[in-house]
Scaffold this motif. Structure first.
Motif, PDB file in Angstrom:
ATOM      1  N   GLY A 149       5.184  60.167  78.530  1.00 17.77           N
ATOM      2  CA  GLY A 149       5.354  59.605  79.863  1.00 17.77           C
ATOM      3  C   GLY A 149       6.690  59.952  80.482  1.00 17.77           C
ATOM      4  O   GLY A 149       7.537  60.624  79.888  1.00 17.77           O
ATOM      5  N   LYS A 150       6.882  59.475  81.701  1.00 13.55           N
ATOM      6  CA  LYS A 150       8.072  59.799  82.483  1.00 13.55           C
ATOM      7  C   LYS A 150       9.353  59.272  81.843  1.00 13.55           C
ATOM      8  O   LYS A 150      10.391  59.923  81.893  1.00 13.55           O
ATOM      9  N   SER A 151       9.277  58.098  81.210  1.00 10.00           N
ATOM     10  CA  SER A 151      10.498  57.523  80.643  1.00 10.00           C
ATOM     11  C   SER A 151      10.870  58.142  79.296  1.00 10.00           C
ATOM     12  O   SER A 151      11.934  57.836  78.758  1.00 10.00           O
ATOM     13  N   GLY A 152      10.018  59.012  78.777  1.00 11.54           N
ATOM     14  CA  GLY A 152      10.370  59.755  77.569  1.00 11.54           C
ATOM     15  C   GLY A 152      10.306  58.949  76.286  1.00 11.54           C
ATOM     16  O   GLY A 152       9.450  58.117  76.113  1.00 11.54           O
ATOM     17  N   LYS A 153      11.278  59.198  75.429  1.00 10.61           N
ATOM     18  CA  LYS A 153      11.281  58.637  74.084  1.00 10.61           C
ATOM     19  C   LYS A 153      12.184  57.404  74.011  1.00 10.61           C
ATOM     20  O   LYS A 153      13.262  57.372  74.610  1.00 10.61           O
ATOM     21  N   TYR A 154      11.722  56.390  73.253  1.00  6.88           N
ATOM     22  CA  TYR A 154      12.518  55.210  72.963  1.00  6.88           C
ATOM     23  C   TYR A 154      12.454  54.956  71.468  1.00  6.88           C
ATOM     24  O   TYR A 154      11.392  55.077  70.863  1.00  6.88           O
ATOM     25  N   GLU A 155      13.579  54.640  70.871  1.00  8.91           N
ATOM     26  CA  GLU A 155      13.617  54.206  69.479  1.00  8.91           C
ATOM     27  C   GLU A 155      14.509  53.002  69.382  1.00  8.91           C
ATOM     28  O   GLU A 155      15.618  53.020  69.920  1.00  8.91           O
ATOM     29  N   ALA A 156      14.034  51.971  68.678  1.00 10.64           N
ATOM     30  CA  ALA A 156      14.877  50.805  68.447  1.00 10.64           C
ATOM     31  C   ALA A 156      16.105  51.259  67.674  1.00 10.64           C
ATOM     32  O   ALA A 156      16.024  52.129  66.800  1.00 10.64           O
ATOM     33  N   ILE A 157      17.225  50.707  67.974  1.00  7.67           N
ATOM     34  CA  ILE A 157      18.502  51.163  67.434  1.00  7.67           C
ATOM     35  C   ILE A 157      18.596  51.004  65.925  1.00  7.67           C
ATOM     36  O   ILE A 157      19.090  51.875  65.238  1.00  7.67           O
ATOM     37  N   ASP A 158      18.103  49.927  65.378  1.00  2.00           N
ATOM     38  CA  ASP A 158      18.291  49.656  63.954  1.00  2.00           C
ATOM     39  C   ASP A 158      17.081  49.979  63.088  1.00  2.00           C
ATOM     40  O   ASP A 158      16.862  49.357  62.071  1.00  2.00           O
ATOM     41  N   THR A 159      16.277  50.988  63.476  1.00  2.00           N
ATOM     42  CA  THR A 159      15.127  51.361  62.641  1.00  2.00           C
ATOM     43  C   THR A 159      15.491  52.466  61.690  1.00  2.00           C
ATOM     44  O   THR A 159      16.438  53.179  61.867  1.00  2.00           O
TER      45      THR A 159
END
Length: 159
Positions: A149-159
Motif C-alpha cells: 500500500g501507499k504507506s509502505g512498510k511498518y514494523e513494531a520497534i521492539d520485535t
C-alpha cells in the motif's frame, strides 16, 4: 493535524473509497498473549481439556475471524483474503503467544484482519479453558508489521 480518513467533511463516519487505489500485495502480522497457570497450560499442551483440542479450535476461530472482520468492524472493507496463518508458542512460562499473518492482493490493508484473528484465537483459548481457570488474562494484542500500500512498510520497534 492529518485529516481522518473515516470522517467526512461534516464529521460523519463513512467507509473510505478505495476504488482508485492500486491493487497491491498486502500483508499484516499481529500477536497477543494469554496468561494462565502452569496446570492450565499443561492441560492445553496435553490436549486433555474436556472441550477438545484447544489450539486447533483457536486456529480455526482465528482464520474465520480474519475472513469476517468487515462484519465485526463497521468501516472495514470486505476482502478476498488469500492467506491466513495462526500460530501458537506454548514454550513460554505460564502463557501462550499467538501470531497471525494475513495476506491479500487488494486496495486496502489487512491490519484489522490480523488483529481480529489474534484476538479471536485468544478468546477461543479462554473459552475452551475457562472451566479449569477463569482468571486467565489476555493482553499484548498488537500489530507487529505490515507491508504494501501507499504507506509502505511498518514494523513494531521492539520485535
Amino acid at each position: 493535524m492529518d485529516k481522518l480518513s473515516h470522517i467526512d467533511e461534516k464529521g460523519a463516519a463513512h467507509m473510505v473509497d478505495v476504488s482508485e487505489k492500486a491493487i497491491t500485495s498486502r500483508t499484516a502480522i499481529a500477536e497477543g498473549y494469554i496468561h494462565m497457570s502452569t496446570e492450565t497450560l499443561n492441560q492445553i499442551k496435553a490436549n486433555s481439556l474436556k472441550k477438545g483440542d484447544v489450539l486447533a479450535t483457536a486456529r480455526i476461530a482465528g482464520i474465520m475471524a480474519a475472513k469476517k472482520t468487515s462484519e465485526l468492524i463497521p468501516l472495514c472493507h470486505p476482502l478476498a483474503i488469500t492467506k491466513v496463518t495462526v500460530d501458537f508458542d506454548t514454550s513460554l512460562k505460564n502463557k501462550i503467544r499467538v501470531e497471525t499473518l494475513v495476506k491479500v492482493g487488494g486496495q486496502t490493508g489487512v491490519e484489522m484482519e490480523a488483529l481480529s484473528a489474534a484476538s479471536t484465537a485468544l478468546l477461543t483459548i479462554y473459552d475452551m479453558a475457562k472451566a479449569v481457570q477463569k482468571d486467565m488474562i489476555i493482553d499484548g494484542i498488537r500489530l507487529l508489521s505490515k507491508e504494501g500500500g501507499k504507506s509502505g512498510k511498518y514494523e513494531a520497534i521492539d520485535t
